[in-house]
Design a protein around this motif. Structure first.
Motif, PDB file in Angstrom:
ATOM      1  N   PHE A 133       0.842  -1.195   0.000  1.00  0.00           N
ATOM      2  CA  PHE A 133       0.000   0.000   0.000  1.00  0.00           C
ATOM      3  C   PHE A 133       0.879   1.246   0.000  1.00  0.00           C
ATOM      4  O   PHE A 133       1.757   1.386   0.864  1.00  0.00           O
ATOM      5  N   ILE A 134       0.693   2.135  -0.983  1.00  0.00           N
ATOM      6  CA  ILE A 134       1.563   3.303  -1.090  1.00  0.00           C
ATOM      7  C   ILE A 134       0.827   4.642  -1.072  1.00  0.00           C
ATOM      8  O   ILE A 134       1.446   5.685  -0.895  1.00  0.00           O
ATOM      9  N   GLY A 135      -0.494   4.640  -1.273  1.00  0.00           N
ATOM     10  CA  GLY A 135      -1.190   5.919  -1.285  1.00  0.00           C
ATOM     11  C   GLY A 135      -2.642   5.782  -1.666  1.00  0.00           C
ATOM     12  O   GLY A 135      -3.199   4.686  -1.685  1.00  0.00           O
ATOM     13  N   TYR A 136      -3.249   6.930  -1.965  1.00  0.00           N
ATOM     14  CA  TYR A 136      -4.675   6.956  -2.288  1.00  0.00           C
ATOM     15  C   TYR A 136      -4.966   8.032  -3.327  1.00  0.00           C
ATOM     16  O   TYR A 136      -4.185   8.962  -3.532  1.00  0.00           O
ATOM     17  N   PHE A 137      -6.116   7.895  -3.953  1.00  0.00           N
ATOM     18  CA  PHE A 137      -6.723   8.931  -4.784  1.00  0.00           C
ATOM     19  C   PHE A 137      -8.138   9.131  -4.284  1.00  0.00           C
ATOM     20  O   PHE A 137      -8.761   8.193  -3.779  1.00  0.00           O
ATOM     21  N   CYS A 138      -8.648  10.345  -4.434  1.00  0.00           N
ATOM     22  CA  CYS A 138     -10.073  10.569  -4.228  1.00  0.00           C
ATOM     23  C   CYS A 138     -10.569  11.396  -5.403  1.00  0.00           C
ATOM     24  O   CYS A 138      -9.794  12.099  -6.066  1.00  0.00           O
ATOM     25  N   PHE A 139     -11.856  11.282  -5.664  1.00  0.00           N
ATOM     26  CA  PHE A 139     -12.444  11.925  -6.830  1.00  0.00           C
ATOM     27  C   PHE A 139     -13.747  12.610  -6.449  1.00  0.00           C
ATOM     28  O   PHE A 139     -14.477  12.134  -5.586  1.00  0.00           O
ATOM     29  N   GLY A 140     -14.027  13.741  -7.114  1.00  0.00           N
ATOM     30  CA  GLY A 140     -15.288  14.431  -6.885  1.00  0.00           C
ATOM     31  C   GLY A 140     -15.193  15.486  -5.805  1.00  0.00           C
ATOM     32  O   GLY A 140     -14.141  16.101  -5.594  1.00  0.00           O
ATOM     33  N   ASP A 141     -16.296  15.674  -5.089  1.00  0.00           N
ATOM     34  CA  ASP A 141     -16.392  16.745  -4.089  1.00  0.00           C
ATOM     35  C   ASP A 141     -15.310  16.661  -3.021  1.00  0.00           C
ATOM     36  O   ASP A 141     -14.806  17.683  -2.560  1.00  0.00           O
ATOM     37  N   ALA A 160     -16.519  17.362 -15.702  1.00  0.00           N
ATOM     38  CA  ALA A 160     -15.211  17.561 -15.070  1.00  0.00           C
ATOM     39  C   ALA A 160     -15.126  16.685 -13.824  1.00  0.00           C
ATOM     40  O   ALA A 160     -16.127  16.463 -13.142  1.00  0.00           O
ATOM     41  N   ILE A 161     -13.936  16.187 -13.545  1.00  0.00           N
ATOM     42  CA  ILE A 161     -13.708  15.419 -12.315  1.00  0.00           C
ATOM     43  C   ILE A 161     -12.531  16.042 -11.575  1.00  0.00           C
ATOM     44  O   ILE A 161     -11.529  16.414 -12.183  1.00  0.00           O
ATOM     45  N   ASP A 162     -12.701  16.208 -10.289  1.00  0.00           N
ATOM     46  CA  ASP A 162     -11.615  16.704  -9.442  1.00  0.00           C
ATOM     47  C   ASP A 162     -10.920  15.506  -8.822  1.00  0.00           C
ATOM     48  O   ASP A 162     -11.555  14.524  -8.434  1.00  0.00           O
ATOM     49  N   ILE A 163      -9.592  15.608  -8.738  1.00  0.00           N
ATOM     50  CA  ILE A 163      -8.776  14.512  -8.237  1.00  0.00           C
ATOM     51  C   ILE A 163      -7.941  15.003  -7.052  1.00  0.00           C
ATOM     52  O   ILE A 163      -7.405  16.109  -7.077  1.00  0.00           O
TER      53      ILE A 163
END
Length: 157
Positions: free
Chosen positions: A53-61, A79-82
């Motif tokens: 496990f090295i990290g994360y992404f999140c998307f949206g609000d 559009a998507i926010d990252i």
């Protein structure tokens, strides 16, 4: 890299992450409310080729900064926010570009956006350099809680 729905164990680990100055802005609180957000379905865990496990992404609000939202900068239906974060011990070691590229490809495949955006603290020149290397362009700056942020948009190379 393997990008997957964040597990409870990964969320609990992220919630303990503490970054050294000047990056402490990105540290986690350890609060139950933060853990609940991490497990709301918008966060994805990232494991490397050795399944570590090295990290994360999140998307949206959850990838948006409130000051940018207040300034109405996060517009556009397609559009998507990252948002993203690497394990503190791994930052600054040259792993960022492959990590970011994996997240961008995931966002394209999963959400099929016309535009990918991110917001970054303006002082974070290390991250801004990485984002520009990956194809992001600076668009507009805004203020959140007295700190300047930069909104950036991805442009395919």
């Amino acid at each position: 890299m393997n990008i997957h729905n964040l597990t409870i164990e990964e969320a609990e680990e992220i919630n303990t992450w503490q970054y050294e100055a000047p990056y402490e802005l990105y540290s986690f609180t350890g609060e139950d409310e933060t853990l609940k957000e991490l497990l709301d379905g918008t966060y994805y865990g990232v494991c490397d080729e050795q399944d570590k496990f090295i990290g994360y992404f999140c998307f949206g609000d959850n990838a948006q900064v409130p000051g940018g939202r207040d300034a109405k900068l996060y517009t556009g239906e397609r559009a998507i926010d990252i948002g993203l974060g690497m394990k503190p011990a791994l930052t600054g070691k040259g792993l960022g570009i492959s990590f970011l590229q994996a997240g961008l490809q995931f966002a394209k495949d999963e959400f099929k956006p016309e535009k990918i955006r991110l917001s970054v603290a303006a002082f974070n020149e290390r991250a801004i350099h990485l984002y520009m290397k990956a194809g992001f362009q600076k668009k507009v700056s805004f203020v959140n809680r007295g700190r300047e942020f930069q909104l950036m948009e991805y442009e395919e190379k």
